[in-house]
Write a protein that holds these residues in place. Sequence first.
Motif, PDB file in Angstrom:
ATOM      1  N   GLU A  60      35.419   6.262 -30.653  1.00 28.07           N
ATOM      2  CA  GLU A  60      35.136   4.916 -30.221  1.00 28.07           C
ATOM      3  C   GLU A  60      33.589   4.669 -30.225  1.00 28.07           C
ATOM      4  OE1 GLU A  60      36.899   3.557 -26.928  1.00 28.07           O
ATOM      5  OE2 GLU A  60      38.926   3.885 -27.752  1.00 28.07           O
ATOM      6  N   MET A  61      32.852   5.706 -30.448  1.00 27.22           N
ATOM      7  CA  MET A  61      31.391   5.834 -30.415  1.00 27.22           C
ATOM      8  C   MET A  61      30.822   4.868 -31.698  1.00 27.22           C
ATOM      9  SD  MET A  61      28.732   8.950 -30.441  1.00 27.22           S
ATOM     10  CE  MET A  61      29.341   9.729 -29.077  1.00 27.22           C
ATOM     11  N   ASN A  62      29.883   4.024 -31.156  1.00 17.52           N
ATOM     12  CA  ASN A  62      29.363   2.955 -32.409  1.00 17.52           C
ATOM     13  C   ASN A  62      27.902   3.217 -32.366  1.00 17.52           C
ATOM     14  OD1 ASN A  62      31.756   2.323 -33.495  1.00 17.52           O
ATOM     15  ND2 ASN A  62      32.318   0.748 -31.641  1.00 17.52           N
ATOM     16  N   GLN A  63      27.292   3.542 -31.061  1.00 16.36           N
ATOM     17  CA  GLN A  63      26.016   3.581 -30.992  1.00 16.36           C
ATOM     18  C   GLN A  63      25.380   4.683 -30.655  1.00 16.36           C
ATOM     19  OE1 GLN A  63      24.695   0.183 -28.695  1.00 16.36           O
ATOM     20  NE2 GLN A  63      25.955  -1.161 -29.544  1.00 16.36           N
ATOM     21  N   ILE A  64      24.136   5.094 -30.974  1.00  9.78           N
ATOM     22  CA  ILE A  64      23.269   6.256 -30.180  1.00  9.78           C
ATOM     23  C   ILE A  64      22.276   5.602 -29.857  1.00  9.78           C
ATOM     24  CG2 ILE A  64      22.113   8.329 -30.628  1.00  9.78           C
ATOM     25  CD1 ILE A  64      24.447   9.010 -32.689  1.00  9.78           C
ATOM     26  N   GLY A  65      21.768   5.966 -28.459  1.00  7.07           N
ATOM     27  CA  GLY A  65      20.425   5.395 -28.274  1.00  7.07           C
ATOM     28  C   GLY A  65      19.599   6.669 -27.532  1.00  7.07           C
ATOM     29  N   VAL A  66      18.150   6.411 -27.621  1.00  6.73           N
ATOM     30  CA  VAL A  66      17.495   7.541 -26.809  1.00  6.73           C
ATOM     31  C   VAL A  66      16.289   6.661 -25.909  1.00  6.73           C
ATOM     32  CG1 VAL A  66      15.588   9.217 -27.304  1.00  6.73           C
ATOM     33  CG2 VAL A  66      17.489   8.995 -28.997  1.00  6.73           C
ATOM     34  N   MET A  67      16.434   7.276 -24.707  1.00  9.04           N
ATOM     35  CA  MET A  67      15.441   6.442 -23.781  1.00  9.04           C
ATOM     36  C   MET A  67      14.602   7.784 -23.044  1.00  9.04           C
ATOM     37  SD  MET A  67      17.603   5.128 -20.741  1.00  9.04           S
ATOM     38  CE  MET A  67      18.381   6.113 -19.483  1.00  9.04           C
ATOM     39  N   LEU A  68      13.458   7.400 -22.682  1.00  9.86           N
ATOM     40  CA  LEU A  68      12.590   7.936 -21.690  1.00  9.86           C
ATOM     41  C   LEU A  68      13.028   7.687 -20.475  1.00  9.86           C
ATOM     42  CD1 LEU A  68      10.463  10.170 -21.450  1.00  9.86           C
ATOM     43  CD2 LEU A  68       8.894   8.323 -21.587  1.00  9.86           C
ATOM     44  N   SER A  69      13.688   8.764 -19.517  1.00  7.93           N
ATOM     45  CA  SER A  69      14.052   8.149 -18.218  1.00  7.93           C
ATOM     46  C   SER A  69      13.323   8.717 -16.774  1.00  7.93           C
ATOM     47  CB  SER A  69      15.369   8.465 -18.211  1.00  7.93           C
ATOM     48  OG  SER A  69      16.126   7.967 -16.686  1.00  7.93           O
ATOM     49  N   LEU A  70      13.276   8.169 -15.723  1.00  8.67           N
ATOM     50  CA  LEU A  70      12.721   8.767 -14.650  1.00  8.67           C
ATOM     51  C   LEU A  70      13.787   9.722 -14.126  1.00  8.67           C
ATOM     52  CD1 LEU A  70      11.275   5.619 -13.022  1.00  8.67           C
ATOM     53  CD2 LEU A  70       9.938   7.403 -14.149  1.00  8.67           C
ATOM     54  N   LYS A  71      14.958   9.535 -14.340  1.00  5.67           N
ATOM     55  CA  LYS A  71      16.158  10.487 -13.895  1.00  5.67           C
ATOM     56  C   LYS A  71      16.769  11.159 -14.998  1.00  5.67           C
ATOM     57  CE  LYS A  71      16.169   8.123  -9.555  1.00  5.67           C
ATOM     58  NZ  LYS A  71      16.105   8.616  -8.327  1.00  5.67           N
ATOM     59  N   LEU A  72      17.174  12.195 -14.535  1.00  2.00           N
ATOM     60  CA  LEU A  72      18.297  13.154 -15.574  1.00  2.00           C
ATOM     61  C   LEU A  72      19.623  12.384 -15.457  1.00  2.00           C
ATOM     62  CD1 LEU A  72      17.140  16.722 -13.856  1.00  2.00           C
ATOM     63  CD2 LEU A  72      16.282  15.627 -16.385  1.00  2.00           C
ATOM     64  N   SER A  73      20.366  13.009 -16.445  1.00  2.00           N
ATOM     65  CA  SER A  73      21.866  12.225 -16.692  1.00  2.00           C
ATOM     66  C   SER A  73      22.710  12.510 -15.328  1.00  2.00           C
ATOM     67  CB  SER A  73      22.441  12.670 -17.656  1.00  2.00           C
ATOM     68  OG  SER A  73      22.331  14.241 -17.671  1.00  2.00           O
ATOM     69  N   ASP A  74      22.299  13.651 -14.358  1.00  2.00           N
ATOM     70  CA  ASP A  74      23.145  13.705 -13.017  1.00  2.00           C
ATOM     71  C   ASP A  74      22.405  12.824 -11.995  1.00  2.00           C
ATOM     72  OD1 ASP A  74      20.704  15.060 -12.386  1.00  2.00           O
ATOM     73  OD2 ASP A  74      21.792  16.986 -12.081  1.00  2.00           O
ATOM     74  N   GLY A  75      21.667  12.071 -12.027  1.00  2.00           N
ATOM     75  CA  GLY A  75      20.812  11.276 -11.197  1.00  2.00           C
ATOM     76  C   GLY A  75      19.638  11.623 -10.355  1.00  2.00           C
ATOM     77  N   GLN A  76      19.119  12.948 -10.700  1.00  2.00           N
ATOM     78  CA  GLN A  76      18.217  13.949 -10.122  1.00  2.00           C
ATOM     79  C   GLN A  76      16.830  13.368 -10.750  1.00  2.00           C
ATOM     80  OE1 GLN A  76      18.625  15.905  -7.372  1.00  2.00           O
ATOM     81  NE2 GLN A  76      20.803  15.033  -7.376  1.00  2.00           N
ATOM     82  N   PRO A  77      15.895  13.335  -9.804  1.00  2.74           N
ATOM     83  CA  PRO A  77      14.615  13.013 -10.726  1.00  2.74           C
ATOM     84  C   PRO A  77      14.065  14.041 -11.757  1.00  2.74           C
ATOM     85  CG  PRO A  77      14.542  13.202  -8.287  1.00  2.74           C
ATOM     86  CD  PRO A  77      15.578  13.690  -8.595  1.00  2.74           C
ATOM     87  N   ASN A  78      13.687  13.473 -12.804  1.00  2.00           N
ATOM     88  CA  ASN A  78      13.038  14.264 -13.828  1.00  2.00           C
ATOM     89  C   ASN A  78      11.776  15.033 -13.486  1.00  2.00           C
ATOM     90  OD1 ASN A  78      12.930  14.853 -16.685  1.00  2.00           O
ATOM     91  ND2 ASN A  78      13.225  12.979 -17.452  1.00  2.00           N
ATOM     92  N   PRO A  79      11.904  16.401 -13.629  1.00  2.00           N
ATOM     93  CA  PRO A  79      10.708  17.072 -13.093  1.00  2.00           C
ATOM     94  C   PRO A  79       9.362  16.929 -13.878  1.00  2.00           C
ATOM     95  CG  PRO A  79      12.244  18.409 -14.135  1.00  2.00           C
ATOM     96  CD  PRO A  79      12.967  17.361 -14.181  1.00  2.00           C
ATOM     97  N   PRO A  80       8.456  17.043 -12.953  1.00  2.00           N
ATOM     98  CA  PRO A  80       6.870  16.530 -13.687  1.00  2.00           C
ATOM     99  C   PRO A  80       6.745  17.725 -14.588  1.00  2.00           C
ATOM    100  CG  PRO A  80       7.047  16.600 -11.087  1.00  2.00           C
ATOM    101  CD  PRO A  80       8.306  16.876 -11.716  1.00  2.00           C
ATOM    102  N   GLU A  81       7.158  18.962 -14.631  1.00  2.00           N
ATOM    103  CA  GLU A  81       6.822  19.784 -15.390  1.00  2.00           C
ATOM    104  C   GLU A  81       7.530  19.714 -16.926  1.00  2.00           C
ATOM    105  OE1 GLU A  81       9.307  21.200 -12.998  1.00  2.00           O
ATOM    106  OE2 GLU A  81       7.357  20.754 -11.866  1.00  2.00           O
TER     107      GLU A  81
END
Length: 120
Positions: free
Chosen positions: A65-86
């Motif tokens: 059922e997948m019809n789209q693929i998107g890429v985003m730069l996010s402040l959070k990781l997929s598990d909801g944790q903050p994206n580390p500064p490193e």
Amino acid sequence: TDGSGGGPSSRSPSWQVDLPTTNKKTQTDDDDDEPDVQILSFQDFLPSFGPRAVPPGKYELDITEMNQIGVMLSLKLSDGQPNPPETFGVGEFDFSLWVEKIEVILKEEKEGKIDDTCET
């Protein structure tokens, strides 16, 4: 997504997986010409409705059922944790992403179990 506009007010989740990043400024010039190849397994994708947590096992990814693929730069990781500064950076910074191709790799092919040689 399935193309129905996943997100916070949708009935269909968007599916996210973290794409590891590198800071090219810390690498040598010799590394600049080499592509950074990433293999993302569908089993690692997590359902998301924006910032809301989704209970484990509530949704199952159906790639038919997948019809789209998107890429985003996010402040959070997929598990909801903050994206580390490193790996994410701090404050305002230049960012670029060059996508040469996106392709499906079968599990058997990834594990070297498919003989892709051609006999003539």
